[in-house]
Design an enzyme around this catalytic site. Structure first.
Site, short mmCIF file in Angstrom:
data_model
loop_
_atom_site.label_atom_id
_atom_site.label_comp_id
_atom_site.label_asym_id
_atom_site.label_seq_id
_atom_site.Cartn_x
_atom_site.Cartn_y
_atom_site.Cartn_z
N ASN A 192 19.98 -6.88 7.07
CA ASN A 192 20.37 -7.05 5.67
C ASN A 192 20.39 -5.72 4.90
O ASN A 192 21.33 -5.45 4.14
CB ASN A 192 19.44 -8.05 4.98
CG ASN A 192 19.71 -9.47 5.42
OD1 ASN A 192 20.85 -9.83 5.75
ND2 ASN A 192 18.69 -10.30 5.45
N GLY A 199 23.24 -3.62 6.22
CA GLY A 199 24.51 -4.12 5.69
C GLY A 199 24.73 -3.64 4.27
O GLY A 199 25.85 -3.25 3.89
N PHE A 210 0.84 -1.21 0.00
CA PHE A 210 0.00 0.00 0.00
C PHE A 210 0.87 1.26 0.00
O PHE A 210 0.82 2.07 -0.93
CB PHE A 210 -0.94 -0.07 1.21
CG PHE A 210 -1.56 1.24 1.62
CD1 PHE A 210 -2.14 2.09 0.69
CD2 PHE A 210 -1.60 1.61 2.97
CE1 PHE A 210 -2.72 3.29 1.08
CE2 PHE A 210 -2.19 2.79 3.37
CZ PHE A 210 -2.74 3.64 2.43
N ARG A 212 27.72 -1.13 2.95
CA ARG A 212 28.65 -1.52 1.87
C ARG A 212 28.71 -0.47 0.76
O ARG A 212 29.78 -0.16 0.25
CB ARG A 212 28.23 -2.87 1.26
CG ARG A 212 28.60 -4.08 2.09
CD ARG A 212 28.46 -5.37 1.29
NE ARG A 212 27.13 -5.58 0.75
CZ ARG A 212 26.13 -6.15 1.41
NH1 ARG A 212 26.30 -6.53 2.68
NH2 ARG A 212 24.96 -6.31 0.84
N PHE A 270 3.89 -11.07 0.08
CA PHE A 270 3.11 -11.64 1.18
C PHE A 270 1.87 -10.77 1.44
O PHE A 270 0.76 -11.26 1.53
CB PHE A 270 3.96 -11.78 2.45
CG PHE A 270 3.17 -12.27 3.64
CD1 PHE A 270 2.52 -13.49 3.61
CD2 PHE A 270 3.05 -11.49 4.78
CE1 PHE A 270 1.76 -13.93 4.70
CE2 PHE A 270 2.31 -11.93 5.88
CZ PHE A 270 1.66 -13.16 5.83
N LYS A 306 9.65 -3.89 15.44
CA LYS A 306 9.93 -2.54 14.96
C LYS A 306 10.82 -1.76 15.93
O LYS A 306 11.67 -0.97 15.52
CB LYS A 306 8.62 -1.78 14.74
CG LYS A 306 7.82 -2.25 13.53
CD LYS A 306 8.47 -1.85 12.22
CE LYS A 306 7.57 -2.06 11.04
NZ LYS A 306 8.19 -1.66 9.75
N TYR A 331 5.19 -7.60 16.09
CA TYR A 331 5.28 -6.38 15.28
C TYR A 331 5.87 -5.23 16.10
O TYR A 331 6.85 -4.60 15.70
CB TYR A 331 3.88 -6.00 14.78
CG TYR A 331 3.86 -4.80 13.86
CD1 TYR A 331 4.42 -4.85 12.59
CD2 TYR A 331 3.27 -3.61 14.26
CE1 TYR A 331 4.40 -3.76 11.74
CE2 TYR A 331 3.24 -2.51 13.42
CZ TYR A 331 3.80 -2.59 12.16
OH TYR A 331 3.78 -1.49 11.33
N LYS A 346 11.34 -11.82 12.15
CA LYS A 346 12.50 -11.98 11.25
C LYS A 346 12.53 -10.87 10.21
O LYS A 346 13.61 -10.34 9.88
CB LYS A 346 12.43 -13.34 10.56
CG LYS A 346 12.79 -14.52 11.44
CD LYS A 346 12.71 -15.81 10.63
CE LYS A 346 13.14 -17.02 11.46
NZ LYS A 346 13.01 -18.28 10.69
N ASN A 355 8.15 -9.55 -1.62
CA ASN A 355 7.91 -10.99 -1.72
C ASN A 355 6.42 -11.30 -1.90
O ASN A 355 6.02 -12.46 -1.94
CB ASN A 355 8.46 -11.73 -0.49
CG ASN A 355 7.69 -11.41 0.79
OD1 ASN A 355 6.87 -10.50 0.82
ND2 ASN A 355 7.96 -12.19 1.83
#
Length: 314
Positions: A101, A104, A15, A108, A38, A151, A147, A93, A36
């Site tokens: 991720n 990271g 959304f 980089r 979901f 967060k 949740y 997760k 993804n």
């Protein structure tokens, strides 16, 4: 030299994400949308696929991403209780592994990175309205903790990456937002009420409907995102972005019934565990640091949202 940015939006088919992708493309950026699916939907971004500056990658941010980008907006996470409680471990997760991720990646490639946090970090607040300095009142072992605490941990990671590695961060705390492209099955109060009203079904409120929420139209919210991301690097947040207008849930139900001309009746259901009784942002920081405040009143935003849901229900 070109000033066009390459921007990654995780949760870009959701959304909020789809509206953000649209806004970034409109100002000339190249946009990589990662989702993804979901809770995101390809239908939300179909109208963007023909744009040569728009790219879509199906990917779960619980796994690392290797891209070259200038900016990252991290919006990936189911945000409605129905969806984030469906698989609570995966929700945690997504917030925690996902944050690690994308941080990271930002570290980089030296990208500026934005975290879509939430007013749920305040829990059922003992302070009203909620200021960013308030630490919150969250049940860490309740059904919403996947949740809320996910967060909160993501915010911790963002500030630790900023302090330890010098990553350029922005953190926003989003208050209730509504508008076109909301998922009609997400269980959120605005979409629930509108779909029920358009079908003349009973409008379900939890408790007596005296609990309050503050509703921000999606265009206002996205403008706040852009202003925070474009602010000086000293403005890391967290910054509340939301509409300080406060309404009871029963008031919202009555307004939706009136605006849709519905024959729906209001019925009461038991209040869910840990459901906040009050929610209203103090947006002093957003006004002073970003020169931002919402401009679209509730009825105007609801009119646009109702028109969208009419096409879905039809």
């Amino acid at each position: 030299m070109s000033t066009r940015k390459r921007v990654l939006v995780t949760g870009g088919a959701g959304f909020l994400g789809s509206h953000l992708c649209e806004r970034l493309l409109s100002r000339g950026d190249e946009v990589i949308c990662v989702d993804n699916y979901f809770t995101g939907a390809r239908d939300n971004i179909l109208h963007l696929l023909a744009n040569p500056r728009f790219e879509v990658i199906r990917h779960d941010i619980c796994f690392p991403l290797y891209l070259e980008v200038d900016e990252i907006f991290n919006l990936a996470c189911p945000a409605s209780p129905i969806h984030y409680q469906f698989d609570p471990v995966q929700t945690v997760k997504t917030s925690v592994h996902g944050a690690i991720n994308v941080l990271g990646l930002a570290k980089r490639v030296k990208a500026k990175i934005f975290q879509a946090s939430t007013s749920e970090v305040y829990g059922d607040p003992a302070v009203h309205p909620q200021q960013e300095s308030y630490w919150g009142n969250v049940n860490p072992i309740g059904p919403r903790a996947c949740y809320d605490e996910g967060k909160r941990c993501a915010e911790t990671l963002f500030f630790d990456y900023h302090r330890q590695y010098g990553v350029n961060i922005r953190v926003v705390r989003i208050f209730n937002t509504y508008g076109p492209r909301m998922n009609p099955q997400d269980g959120r109060v605005v979409s629930n009420f509108i779909v029920q009203a358009l079908q003349d079904k009973p409008i379900t409120i939890y408790g007596d409907g005296s609990q309050t929420r503050s509703f921000c139209y999606v265009d206002d919210l996205i403008e706040g995102f852009i202003k925070l991301m474009d602010a000086p690097d000293t403005v890391t947040g967290p910054v509340n972005i939301g509409n300080p207008g406060e309404f009871t849930i029963r008031q919202l139900a009555e307004i939706v019934i009136e605006m849709t001309g519905s024959r729906s009746e209001i019925v009461q259901m038991p209040l869910p565990q840990d459901d906040p009784l009050q929610r209203r942002p103090d947006i002093t920081k957003a006004r002073e640091l970003l020169d931002w405040q919402p401009t679209i009143p509730l009825r105007q935003g609801l009119e646009r949202t109702i028109d969208y849901f009419k096409t879905l229900v039809a």
